[in-house]
Each structure stands twice: as structure tokens, then as C-alpha cells.
Motif scaffolding. Structure first.
Motif, short mmCIF file in Angstrom:
data_model
loop_
_atom_site.label_atom_id
_atom_site.label_comp_id
_atom_site.label_asym_id
_atom_site.label_seq_id
_atom_site.Cartn_x
_atom_site.Cartn_y
_atom_site.Cartn_z
N ARG A 11 0.76 -1.28 0.18
CA ARG A 11 -0.05 -0.09 0.08
C ARG A 11 0.87 1.20 0.09
NH1 ARG A 11 -2.60 -3.54 -1.03
NH2 ARG A 11 -4.62 -4.23 -0.28
N GLY A 12 1.84 1.27 0.72
CA GLY A 12 2.97 2.34 0.77
C GLY A 12 3.29 2.80 -0.59
N GLN A 13 3.88 1.74 -1.61
CA GLN A 13 4.22 1.74 -2.98
C GLN A 13 3.06 2.32 -3.82
OE1 GLN A 13 7.24 2.09 -3.57
NE2 GLN A 13 6.68 2.58 -5.89
N GLN A 14 1.83 1.84 -3.49
CA GLN A 14 0.85 2.10 -4.19
C GLN A 14 0.26 3.68 -3.99
OE1 GLN A 14 -1.75 -1.33 -2.90
NE2 GLN A 14 -2.67 -1.15 -4.97
N ALA A 15 0.72 4.19 -2.77
CA ALA A 15 0.33 5.56 -2.47
C ALA A 15 1.27 6.44 -3.24
CB ALA A 15 0.47 5.73 -0.80
N HIS A 16 2.56 6.05 -3.21
CA HIS A 16 3.71 6.91 -3.85
C HIS A 16 3.35 6.85 -5.27
CE1 HIS A 16 8.08 7.35 -5.17
NE2 HIS A 16 7.43 8.45 -5.28
N ALA A 17 3.00 5.98 -6.02
CA ALA A 17 2.94 5.78 -7.60
C ALA A 17 1.50 6.66 -7.67
CB ALA A 17 2.63 4.50 -7.76
N SER A 18 0.51 6.53 -6.82
CA SER A 18 -0.85 7.15 -7.01
C SER A 18 -0.58 8.77 -7.26
CB SER A 18 -1.67 6.96 -6.11
OG SER A 18 -2.10 5.57 -6.31
N ALA A 19 0.39 9.10 -5.93
CA ALA A 19 0.73 10.50 -6.02
C ALA A 19 1.45 11.06 -7.26
CB ALA A 19 1.40 10.97 -4.85
N MET A 20 2.26 10.12 -7.75
CA MET A 20 3.16 10.53 -8.87
C MET A 20 2.16 10.87 -10.17
SD MET A 20 6.35 8.08 -9.12
CE MET A 20 7.36 8.84 -10.42
N VAL A 21 1.02 10.25 -10.39
CA VAL A 21 0.02 10.40 -11.53
C VAL A 21 -1.07 11.50 -11.08
CG1 VAL A 21 0.53 8.17 -12.31
CG2 VAL A 21 -1.57 8.45 -10.85
N GLY A 22 -1.04 12.09 -10.08
CA GLY A 22 -1.83 12.93 -9.40
C GLY A 22 -3.09 12.86 -8.93
N ASP A 23 -3.33 11.38 -8.44
CA ASP A 23 -4.07 10.74 -7.54
C ASP A 23 -3.96 11.25 -6.17
OD1 ASP A 23 -6.64 9.62 -6.69
OD2 ASP A 23 -6.03 7.69 -7.38
N ARG A 24 -4.19 12.23 -5.55
CA ARG A 24 -4.08 12.67 -4.18
C ARG A 24 -4.80 11.86 -3.12
NH1 ARG A 24 -2.69 19.06 -3.93
NH2 ARG A 24 -1.05 19.07 -5.86
N GLN A 25 -6.08 11.84 -3.65
CA GLN A 25 -7.29 11.11 -2.68
C GLN A 25 -6.74 9.73 -2.61
OE1 GLN A 25 -11.17 11.58 -4.10
NE2 GLN A 25 -11.99 10.42 -2.48
N GLY A 26 -6.33 9.13 -3.69
CA GLY A 26 -6.14 7.57 -3.65
C GLY A 26 -4.74 7.29 -2.92
N ALA A 27 -3.94 8.30 -3.10
CA ALA A 27 -2.59 8.17 -2.31
C ALA A 27 -2.88 8.19 -0.74
CB ALA A 27 -1.56 9.23 -2.89
N ARG A 28 -3.77 9.24 -0.35
CA ARG A 28 -4.08 9.20 1.15
C ARG A 28 -4.75 8.11 1.57
NH1 ARG A 28 -5.21 14.76 -0.60
NH2 ARG A 28 -7.46 14.34 -0.68
N ALA A 29 -5.66 7.54 0.74
CA ALA A 29 -6.42 6.51 0.95
C ALA A 29 -5.38 5.05 1.32
CB ALA A 29 -7.47 6.17 0.33
N MET A 30 -4.52 4.92 0.31
CA MET A 30 -3.53 4.13 0.51
C MET A 30 -2.47 4.20 1.85
SD MET A 30 -4.10 1.60 -1.85
CE MET A 30 -4.99 1.44 -3.18
N LEU A 31 -2.15 5.41 1.90
CA LEU A 31 -1.27 5.47 3.08
C LEU A 31 -1.87 5.14 4.43
CD1 LEU A 31 0.59 8.94 2.49
CD2 LEU A 31 1.49 6.68 2.44
N LYS A 32 -3.20 5.54 4.54
CA LYS A 32 -4.05 4.90 5.69
C LYS A 32 -4.15 3.64 5.87
CE LYS A 32 -8.54 5.90 8.22
NZ LYS A 32 -9.74 6.75 8.03
#
Length: 435
Positions: free
Chosen positions: A280-301
Motif C-alpha cells: 500500500r505504501g508503494q501504491q500511495a507513492h505511485a498514485s501521488a506521482m500520477v496526480g491521484d492525491r485522494q487515492g494516495a491518502r487512502a493507500m497511506l491510511k
């Protein structure tokens, strides 16, 4: 190899004839035929595996088609096994004269990796049946040896850097693990050995990636995936995909990083909490890279929740802890252009990092310094660069070389004593590394 064997031409021919008889195809080769082979004449295709087997038994190590000078056939059934390909790759990686050429291999950003479920149905025992048996029979003890050595090499990576650890890993793969993969074993032991070899191959790819040999790292990762598939090791398969995602994110291929991260998560539906956090941490990083901030925050949680449920044990290979989680949080802040929050979180990550993880600390201090410099906090950046140099002086790491090159290329005004001291330190370290 003929010279190494110590055979006469007659003895070589007799060894091949014996193996032919074992396989139900009696042969009557004599000295002239062997003389022709040594002169470059290719023996019949049906005889080539017997020659490889004879040499392997005599030299007490695996011998591949490539090493013997036999061309690889285009037919699917004659494709070299994963073990054979890994031996050739590791042998080249052990050779200093070949290592630089290997490191120059290109990273493929267009590579697609099938889902684990799509691959498992293709796995069969064919590869095991085609392997030679030069090293006798192995049991659980040999599997334990590979896993323990993998842990030791991971420790050397953390303490001394990949420049020292990766050649050791390649040598162990070729000289020991390859023999185990070729040895006779029960189905359970063979599967466990494939799994252990996959872990070591993944670690070797990880080190190649951190040594900036991205094409080579990707190749090791692909072999790790093959071994994990053959052993039906779903967890190592997903962990390797996660490493491939990290590599893609480092190279700024955000979409590819997210694709690999999502594939890794799909491959591990039954993963334990620590690995879930890892993914999930890596999914969060990758999501943030493509501009999906909401998805990144959800993955970090989700990562934080999973990590809170993990036990105190940390895997030697691909482990994930609080420091690694905070590093991911820092990356998400940075991709969202919140530099101040990224720096604050990265400092926290460094504070909770194990003192044994010198490789990780070196990288973290360099990233922290770069972000502090980007924010305009010059003196704080100089202090972080100084801590980076403390570790860089004693570590052999191409990732450290990369950070050092960036540091030397910066145009930093020497207006303050702190900056002048840093410049003097850079000159001293440069001379030390050049010596």
C-alpha cells in the motif's frame, strides 16, 4: 572446459557415450569426433545435452548451452530454463570485465508483466525434468543455507553497500544456488529451493537497481518472477513486482510504477499485514506521482493500519517498517508539492531508522538535503549533506555516487562558513574516492 576437465579425447568421448547409454540412446563416439567439437564443429542437437551433462558431472558445476558455445534453439521446448539463464547472467555479473557492459543494459519502460494467477496455470515440472544432476541430492538444509545467506548478504548491503554485496550474491547464485537448482530433490524441497532462489535473485536485482544498473536490475527481477512462478510462491512474486514499481518510480515512470504496484497488490490477496503495508505504501507513492492525491491518502491510511497489526519481526529481504512507511508518506507530500511536510516527515523517518541501515540512511539524508535546498533552507541542507558524506565515505554504492555527483554539480554560493566547510569536505571526499 575441456582443459579444465583434465580428460583425454578418448575419456571425453567415453563420458558422453556413458550418458547416452543412461538415457537409452547408446553412442559410439571416439577421439576424432571430440577433436572436431573442440575445433568448432557443432555436434548433433540430440547429443548437445549429453555433452553438457558430461562436462557438468566432471567439473561439478552446472554448464549451460551458452557457456559451451551451443546456440539456443528458437523452438519453445528448447528454451533455456530459468536456472540456466540465471547462471549465465550471474556468471557475467561476477566478471569485472563484463559487469560494466551488463550495467549499460537498457531499462524497458514498455514491459508488461502478467498477473500471477495467469502464470500459475502455465507452470509445469518440465523445467525440473530438463535439469542436470551434477550435485547429488539436496534436502531442507540446503534450502535453509540459501535463505540464511540471503539474509547475510542483505546485512552486508545495509552495512557496506551494494558495490560489495552484489558480486557476492552473483557468485553465490552461480557457484552454489545453481547447483542446488540442478540437484535431485523431493518436489517439496525443490519448490522451496526455487522460492529461496527467487528471494536471492530479487535481492540481487534490488542491489543492481540501487547501483544504477537498471536494465540489469530489471532482468534479475524478471528471473525472480519466473522462479517465484515455478515454485508457486505468490508472496515473493508480489514482492518482486513491488520492487519493480519502486524502480519505475525512481526513473519517473509514474504510470508504470502504479501498474506494477497494483499488480503486486492483486498477486497477494492473502499477504500478512507487514507486506500489505509494504504494497500500500508503494501504491500511495505511485498514485501521488500520477496526480491521484485522494487515492494516495487512502493507500497511506491502509498502510498505516496494516503496519500497526504487524508483529515485531522484519524480513531480511524486502522488509517494511515505520521508517519505510514514513519515507513513503514523505514521497506523497513531495509529489503533492508540500515540501515542508515532506521534509518534516523525512526527518522523522531518519530518526526511527535502524542504526544498522547505513545504506538507507545515506539515501535518506541525501534526499532530505536536496529537498531542503529546494525549499531554500541552505544551511540545513548543508548539515544533511554532511551526514550523507559521513556514510558515503565508507560505503561502496552507486546510489551514493549518484547523490554525490548531484551535490558537486550544484551551484551553491560560498557566502557562509557552513557552505565553505561543505565545499572543503566535498573536495576531501572526492580525493578519497578517487584514490
Amino acid at each position: 572446459m575441456y582443459r579444465e576437465s583434465g580428460w583425454t579425447l578418448r575419456q571425453f568421448a567415453q563420458a558422453v557415450n556413458r550418458i547416452g547409454t543412461e538415457h537409452g540412446t547408446p553412442l559410439k563416439y571416439q577421439q576424432p569426433s571430440v577433436h572436431q567439437w573442440l575445433g568448432g564443429h557443432l555436434p548433433k542437437e540430440s547429443v548437445r545435452p549429453l555433452i553438457l551433462e558430461a562436462l557438468a558431472r566432471r567439473l561439478n558445476r552446472p554448464v549451460t548451452r551458452d557457456e559451451a558455445g551451443f546456440p539456443t534453439l528458437p523452438q519453445p521446448h528448447s528454451r533455456p530454463t530459468t536456472a540456466e539463464e540465471l547462471i549465465d547472467l550471474g556468471r557475467q555479473d561476477m566478471d569485472p570485465s563484463r559487469r560494466k557492459l551488463l550495467a549499460a543494459g537498457l531499462y524497458s519502460a514498455a514491459l508488461s508483466v502478467p498477473a500471477f494467477s495467469a502464470l500459475v496455470s502455465e507452470a509445469s515440472a518440465d523445467d525440473h525434468d530438463r535439469l542436470t544432476r551434477p550435485t547429488g541430492r539436496i534436502g531442507p538444509g540446503e534450502v535453509d543455507t540459501v535463505r540464511r545467506m540471503t539474509g547475510k548478504i542483505a546485512d552486508i548491503l545495509d552495512e557496506l553497500g551494494g558495490g560489495h554485496a552484489r558480486p557476492m550474491a552473483a557468485a553465490f547464485l552461480v557457484n552454489t544456488v545453481a547447483g542446488y537448482l540442478h540437484a535431485d530433490a523431493s518436489d517439496e524441497v525443490h519448490r522451496n529451493m526455487l522460492s529461496a532462489a527467487s528471494d536471492l535473485t530479487y535481492l540481487t536485482g534490488w542491489m543492481a537497481m540501487y547501483e544504477r544498473a537498471h536494465g540489469l536490475g530489471q532482468t534479475y527481477y524478471l528471473h525472480a518472477l519466473d522462479l517465484a512462478r515455478e515454485s508457486n510462491d505468490q508472496l515473493t512474486y508480489c514482492r518482486t513486482l513491488r520492487g519493480m514499481s519502486l524502480q519505475a518510480s525512481h526513473l519517473r515512470y509514474g504510470r508504470k510504477a502504479l501498474e506494477y504496484a497494483n499488480s503486486a497488490a492483486e498477486a497477494a490477496p492473502q499477504a500478512g499485514p507487514r507486506l500489505v503495508a509494504f504494497l500500500r505504501g508503494q501504491q500511495a507513492h505511485a498514485s501521488a506521482m500520477v496526480g491521484d492525491r485522494q487515492g494516495a491518502r487512502a493507500m497511506l491510511k491502509e498502510a498505516e493500519t496494516a503496519l500497526s497489526r504487524a508483529d515485531s519481526r522484519r524480513d531480511a529481504v524486502g522488509g517494511y517498517d515505520q521508517a519505510a512507511f514514513l519515507f513513503h508518506v514523505s514521497h506523497v507530500h513531495y509529489e503533492s508539492r508540500d515540501l515542508a511536510a515532506s521534509i518534516k516527515t523525512l526527518r522523522h523517518s531518519i530518526r526511527v531508522m535502524s542504526p544498522l541501515e547505513r545504506q538507507g540512511r545515506l539515501h535518506a539524508h541525501a534526499v532530505l538535503a536536496q529537498r531542503q535546498y529546494e525549499l531554500g533552507h541552505l544551511e540545513e541542507a548543508c548539515a544533511s549533506w554532511g551526514r550523507f558524506l559521513d556514510d558515503y565515505e565508507v560505503l561502496s554504492t552507486a546510489r551514493g555516487d549518484e547523490h554525490f555527483d548531484k551535490l558537486r554539480s550544484l551551484s551553491v554560493p560560498r557566502a557562509s562558513p557552513v557552505v565553505r566547510d561543505l565545499h572543503n569536505r566535498i573536495s576531501t571526499v572526492a580525493k578519497l574516492k578517487a584514490a
